[in-house]
Design an enzyme around this catalytic site. Structure first.
Site, PDB file in Angstrom:
ATOM      1  N   LYS A  57       0.813  -1.188   0.000  1.00 39.14           N
ATOM      2  CA  LYS A  57       0.000   0.000   0.000  1.00 39.14           C
ATOM      3  C   LYS A  57       0.861   1.259   0.000  1.00 39.14           C
ATOM      4  O   LYS A  57       0.409   2.345  -0.348  1.00 39.14           O
ATOM      5  CB  LYS A  57      -0.896   0.028   1.253  1.00 39.14           C
ATOM      6  CG  LYS A  57      -1.834  -1.139   1.365  1.00 39.14           C
ATOM      7  CD  LYS A  57      -2.623  -1.016   2.685  1.00 39.14           C
ATOM      8  CE  LYS A  57      -3.435  -2.261   2.948  1.00 39.14           C
ATOM      9  NZ  LYS A  57      -3.985  -2.281   4.308  1.00 39.14           N
ATOM     10  N   GLY A  58       2.104   1.146   0.437  1.00 41.52           N
ATOM     11  CA  GLY A  58       2.927   2.321   0.734  1.00 41.52           C
ATOM     12  C   GLY A  58       3.111   3.312  -0.399  1.00 41.52           C
ATOM     13  O   GLY A  58       3.282   4.500  -0.160  1.00 41.52           O
ATOM     14  N   GLU A 113       8.018   2.380  -6.205  1.00 43.31           N
ATOM     15  CA  GLU A 113       8.171   1.896  -4.822  1.00 43.31           C
ATOM     16  C   GLU A 113       8.185   3.073  -3.850  1.00 43.31           C
ATOM     17  O   GLU A 113       8.655   4.157  -4.190  1.00 43.31           O
ATOM     18  CB  GLU A 113       9.520   1.158  -4.694  1.00 43.31           C
ATOM     19  CG  GLU A 113       9.409  -0.352  -4.783  1.00 43.31           C
ATOM     20  CD  GLU A 113       8.932  -1.000  -3.480  1.00 43.31           C
ATOM     21  OE1 GLU A 113       8.268  -0.331  -2.653  1.00 43.31           O
ATOM     22  OE2 GLU A 113       9.228  -2.188  -3.295  1.00 43.31           O
ATOM     23  N   ASP A 114       7.696   2.840  -2.652  1.00 40.47           N
ATOM     24  CA  ASP A 114       7.745   3.887  -1.629  1.00 40.47           C
ATOM     25  C   ASP A 114       9.152   4.045  -1.073  1.00 40.47           C
ATOM     26  O   ASP A 114       9.761   5.096  -1.176  1.00 40.47           O
ATOM     27  CB  ASP A 114       6.732   3.609  -0.504  1.00 40.47           C
ATOM     28  CG  ASP A 114       6.839   2.195   0.072  1.00 40.47           C
ATOM     29  OD1 ASP A 114       7.697   1.403  -0.374  1.00 40.47           O
ATOM     30  OD2 ASP A 114       6.053   1.868   0.983  1.00 40.47           O
ATOM     31  N   ASP A 117      14.600  -0.322   1.589  1.00 38.58           N
ATOM     32  CA  ASP A 117      15.343  -0.433   2.846  1.00 38.58           C
ATOM     33  C   ASP A 117      16.427  -1.493   2.667  1.00 38.58           C
ATOM     34  O   ASP A 117      17.526  -1.208   2.203  1.00 38.58           O
ATOM     35  CB  ASP A 117      14.352  -0.762   3.969  1.00 38.58           C
ATOM     36  CG  ASP A 117      15.014  -0.813   5.331  1.00 38.58           C
ATOM     37  OD1 ASP A 117      16.150  -0.318   5.457  1.00 38.58           O
ATOM     38  OD2 ASP A 117      14.405  -1.337   6.279  1.00 38.58           O
ATOM     39  N   PHE A 166      13.323   4.908  11.130  1.00 41.47           N
ATOM     40  CA  PHE A 166      12.061   4.458  10.529  1.00 41.47           C
ATOM     41  C   PHE A 166      11.175   5.684  10.330  1.00 41.47           C
ATOM     42  O   PHE A 166      11.100   6.549  11.200  1.00 41.47           O
ATOM     43  CB  PHE A 166      11.379   3.448  11.456  1.00 41.47           C
ATOM     44  CG  PHE A 166      10.320   2.643  10.766  1.00 41.47           C
ATOM     45  CD1 PHE A 166      10.656   1.527  10.019  1.00 41.47           C
ATOM     46  CD2 PHE A 166       8.981   2.995  10.863  1.00 41.47           C
ATOM     47  CE1 PHE A 166       9.676   0.785   9.364  1.00 41.47           C
ATOM     48  CE2 PHE A 166       8.000   2.251  10.215  1.00 41.47           C
ATOM     49  CZ  PHE A 166       8.352   1.142   9.469  1.00 41.47           C
ATOM     50  N   VAL A 167      10.529   5.771   9.181  1.00 42.56           N
ATOM     51  CA  VAL A 167       9.747   6.968   8.858  1.00 42.56           C
ATOM     52  C   VAL A 167       8.282   6.649   8.552  1.00 42.56           C
ATOM     53  O   VAL A 167       7.940   5.520   8.209  1.00 42.56           O
ATOM     54  CB  VAL A 167      10.368   7.750   7.673  1.00 42.56           C
ATOM     55  CG1 VAL A 167      11.704   8.361   8.071  1.00 42.56           C
ATOM     56  CG2 VAL A 167      10.528   6.864   6.433  1.00 42.56           C
ATOM     57  N   ARG A 179      -0.546   6.950   7.162  1.00 40.85           N
ATOM     58  CA  ARG A 179      -0.320   7.037   5.712  1.00 40.85           C
ATOM     59  C   ARG A 179      -0.776   8.378   5.163  1.00 40.85           C
ATOM     60  O   ARG A 179      -0.333   8.816   4.112  1.00 40.85           O
ATOM     61  CB  ARG A 179      -1.089   5.917   4.991  1.00 40.85           C
ATOM     62  CG  ARG A 179      -0.594   4.504   5.302  1.00 40.85           C
ATOM     63  CD  ARG A 179      -1.212   3.516   4.327  1.00 40.85           C
ATOM     64  NE  ARG A 179      -1.083   2.141   4.755  1.00 40.85           N
ATOM     65  CZ  ARG A 179      -0.018   1.363   4.524  1.00 40.85           C
ATOM     66  NH1 ARG A 179       1.018   1.849   3.878  1.00 40.85           N
ATOM     67  NH2 ARG A 179      -0.003   0.112   4.932  1.00 40.85           N
TER      68      ARG A 179
HETATM   69  P1  IMP Z   1      12.866  -3.807   2.164  1.00 43.53           P
HETATM   70  O1  IMP Z   1      12.407  -5.115   1.587  1.00 43.53           O
HETATM   71  O2  IMP Z   1      13.661  -4.024   3.448  1.00 43.53           O
HETATM   72  O3  IMP Z   1      13.619  -2.954   1.182  1.00 43.53           O
HETATM   73  O4  IMP Z   1      11.579  -3.034   2.669  1.00 43.53           O
HETATM   74  C1  IMP Z   1      10.751  -2.349   1.807  1.00 43.53           C
HETATM   75  C2  IMP Z   1       9.368  -2.179   2.336  1.00 43.53           C
HETATM   76  O5  IMP Z   1       9.339  -2.087   3.759  1.00 43.53           O
HETATM   77  C3  IMP Z   1       8.817  -0.868   1.835  1.00 43.53           C
HETATM   78  O6  IMP Z   1       8.152  -1.034   0.602  1.00 43.53           O
HETATM   79  C4  IMP Z   1       7.889  -0.438   2.953  1.00 43.53           C
HETATM   80  O7  IMP Z   1       6.604  -0.981   2.762  1.00 43.53           O
HETATM   81  C5  IMP Z   1       8.506  -1.029   4.201  1.00 43.53           C
HETATM   82  N1  IMP Z   1       9.352  -0.033   4.901  1.00 43.53           N
HETATM   83  C6  IMP Z   1      10.702   0.021   4.925  1.00 43.53           C
HETATM   84  N2  IMP Z   1      11.144   1.053   5.656  1.00 43.53           N
HETATM   85  C7  IMP Z   1      10.035   1.691   6.091  1.00 43.53           C
HETATM   86  C8  IMP Z   1       9.828   2.889   6.893  1.00 43.53           C
HETATM   87  O8  IMP Z   1      10.753   3.574   7.347  1.00 43.53           O
HETATM   88  N3  IMP Z   1       8.520   3.221   7.124  1.00 43.53           N
HETATM   89  C9  IMP Z   1       7.468   2.503   6.651  1.00 43.53           C
HETATM   90  N4  IMP Z   1       7.620   1.398   5.889  1.00 43.53           N
HETATM   91  C10 IMP Z   1       8.885   0.993   5.614  1.00 43.53           C
END
Ligand code: IMP
Length: 191
Positions: A57-58, A113-114, A117, A166-167, A179
């Site tokens: 959803k992000g 992508e939002d 990480d 974390f944001v 959101r």
């Molecule tokens: P990754 O697989 O570790 O790169 O994580 C990516 C997903 O984790 C993103 O698409 C977000 O949905 C969620 N995410 C990662 N960091 C944050 C944050 O700081 N706030 C909220 N959601 C996050």
């Protein structure tokens, strides 16, 4: 009235909530950066009609603004993945909760992508989408968390590199909340 956080002045959150920490990227900064990304994509995709894929959803807020900043005919589709559950730590396990409606064969796909990480979600998605034979596949991520990536993914378009905290806001949640903040701030609650 809240002061623009980009000025470094004291910012009054538009929701009175102790979990909301300092603003990381203000509303105006986000607007300006998306206008630039829209210009770049418009230039790079001249003569092509891209298909924007929103990762729910992000990315829903970002994609809505990005799509309107691109001056080309385009289509949108949505995909939902679950990677974190209700926690703020990556499980590394990605599950498709809702798949696309549109066939990607021969399409010029931009994955929206939002935040990247660890990069595990993106690595999984890119591989999954590439297997559907698109003509091209680029990634547009609004945020990349500095220094956390476990994979080397090519990100053609990036909005902002942000520090480790974390944001929340502008589509990003913690436990499905916040959101709807029009800016992005640090989360100050328990992880
Ligand atoms: P990754 O697989 O570790 O790169 O994580 C990516 C997903 O984790 C993103 O698409 C977000 O949905 C969620 N995410 C990662 N960091 C944050 C944050 O700081 N706030 C909220 N959601 C996050």
């Amino acid at each position: 009235m809240p002061t623009d956080p980009a000025d470094g002045a004291v910012f009054v959150h538009h929701i009175d909530e102790p979990a909301l920490g300092p603003v990381v990227v203000g509303e105006e900064q986000i607007r300006d950066r998306i206008a630039t990304l829209g210009d770049e994509i418009t230039r790079d995709y001249q003569g092509r009609a891209p298909l924007l894929i929103c990762v729910l959803k992000g990315a829903f807020v970002f994609m809505a603004d990005l799509a309107r900043a691109i001056r080309l005919p385009l289509e949108v589709d949505f995909m939902a993945v679950s990677s974190y559950g209700a926690s703020t730590k990556s499980s590394g396990v990605v599950r498709i909760v809702k798949d696309l409606d549109i066939d990607l064969t021969g399409r010029h796909v931009i994955l929206v992508e939002d935040i990247v990480d660890s990069g595990l979600t993106l690595t999984y998605l890119r591989r999954n989408l590439a297997a559907r034979q698109p003509a091209s596949l680029d990634v547009c991520a609004l945020f990349v968390r500095q220094g956390n990536q476990k994979t080397q993914e090519e990100l053609r378009y990036v909005g902002f590199e942000i520090p480790p905290a974390f944001v929340l806001g502008y589509g990003l949640d913690v436990g499905e909340r916040f959101r709807n903040l029009p800016y992005v701030c640090e989360f100050q609650g328990p992880a």
